[in-house]
Design a protein around this motif. Structure first.
Motif, PDB file in Angstrom:
ATOM      1  N   UNK A 279      -1.624   6.622   7.839  1.00  0.00           N
ATOM      2  CA  UNK A 279      -2.363   6.605   9.099  1.00  0.00           C
ATOM      3  C   UNK A 279      -2.885   5.210   9.423  1.00  0.00           C
ATOM      4  N   UNK A 280      -3.444   4.519   8.430  1.00  0.00           N
ATOM      5  CA  UNK A 280      -3.941   3.168   8.661  1.00  0.00           C
ATOM      6  C   UNK A 280      -4.034   2.413   7.343  1.00  0.00           C
ATOM      7  N   UNK A 281      -4.032   1.105   7.460  1.00  0.00           N
ATOM      8  CA  UNK A 281      -4.275   0.192   6.347  1.00  0.00           C
ATOM      9  C   UNK A 281      -5.189  -0.899   6.870  1.00  0.00           C
TER      10      UNK A 281
ATOM     11  N   UNK B 238       0.850  -1.193   0.000  1.00  0.00           N
ATOM     12  CA  UNK B 238       0.000   0.000   0.000  1.00  0.00           C
ATOM     13  C   UNK B 238       0.881   1.236   0.000  1.00  0.00           C
ATOM     14  N   UNK B 239       0.605   2.161  -0.893  1.00  0.00           N
ATOM     15  CA  UNK B 239       1.364   3.391  -1.104  1.00  0.00           C
ATOM     16  C   UNK B 239       2.845   3.100  -1.377  1.00  0.00           C
ATOM     17  N   UNK B 240       3.166   2.168  -2.301  1.00  0.00           N
ATOM     18  CA  UNK B 240       4.568   1.838  -2.535  1.00  0.00           C
ATOM     19  C   UNK B 240       5.346   2.901  -3.305  1.00  0.00           C
ATOM     20  N   UNK B 241       4.651   3.707  -4.097  1.00  0.00           N
ATOM     21  CA  UNK B 241       5.351   4.700  -4.915  1.00  0.00           C
ATOM     22  C   UNK B 241       4.478   5.937  -5.088  1.00  0.00           C
TER      23      UNK B 241
ATOM     24  N   UNK C 233       9.762  -8.209   8.838  1.00  0.00           N
ATOM     25  CA  UNK C 233      11.088  -8.446   8.264  1.00  0.00           C
ATOM     26  C   UNK C 233      11.763  -7.168   7.790  1.00  0.00           C
ATOM     27  N   UNK C 234      11.194  -6.014   8.137  1.00  0.00           N
ATOM     28  CA  UNK C 234      11.791  -4.744   7.741  1.00  0.00           C
ATOM     29  C   UNK C 234      10.966  -4.049   6.673  1.00  0.00           C
ATOM     30  N   UNK C 235      11.456  -2.896   6.187  1.00  0.00           N
ATOM     31  CA  UNK C 235      10.704  -2.116   5.202  1.00  0.00           C
ATOM     32  C   UNK C 235      10.297  -2.940   3.986  1.00  0.00           C
TER      33      UNK C 235
ATOM     34  N   UNK D 131       4.887  -3.426   4.090  1.00  0.00           N
ATOM     35  CA  UNK D 131       4.566  -2.065   4.514  1.00  0.00           C
ATOM     36  C   UNK D 131       5.817  -1.212   4.682  1.00  0.00           C
ATOM     37  N   UNK D 132       5.568   0.071   4.804  1.00  0.00           N
ATOM     38  CA  UNK D 132       6.631   1.030   5.120  1.00  0.00           C
ATOM     39  C   UNK D 132       6.164   1.933   6.252  1.00  0.00           C
ATOM     40  N   UNK D 133       5.332   1.404   7.138  1.00  0.00           N
ATOM     41  CA  UNK D 133       4.817   2.185   8.256  1.00  0.00           C
ATOM     42  C   UNK D 133       5.921   2.456   9.265  1.00  0.00           C
TER      43      UNK D 133
END
Length: 106
Positions: free
Chosen positions: A46-48, A12-15, A92-94, A62-64
């Motif tokens: 804010x949320x997914x 979600x929202x990768x680019x 596992x990280x970003x 994710x990148x939260x």
């Protein structure tokens, strides 16, 4: 790009361009029959929310920022109060994570 999906992984929202400080998606269907809603406000997610329409497990990528809680929410038959409990999962990280560890979780 607001959402990217491939098999059982949804991003979600990768680019999202930096100029898009605010963005929102609601009930977007992805590959694998996942329904995604999410909001980005001031350049920060804010949320997914993800719902598996097929009942299959998901690998959330994710990148939260900060701690992330994964929950399984189910509404009981007849409209009774929903159950809401945290799931055990591995971050596992970003942009990488493993899905829920409990069998059959969605």
């Amino acid at each position: 790009m607001l959402v990217q999906s491939r098999g059982d992984t949804v991003r979600v929202f990768p680019a999202v361009p930096g100029a898009w400080r605010d963005a929102q998606i609601h009930h977007l269907l992805t590959q694998g029959a996942f329904m995604v809603s999410a909001r980005r406000d001031g350049g920060r997610t804010e949320y997914v929310r993800v719902r598996s329409l097929a009942g299959e497990p998901l690998k959330p990528a994710h990148s939260l920022e900060g701690p992330v809680t994964v929950r399984r929410v189910r509404v009981a038959p007849g409209g009774a109060s929903p159950t809401d409990r945290p799931l055990s999962w591995q971050d596992l990280g970003p942009w990488r994570s493993a899905g829920p560890r409990s069998r059959g979780a969605s």
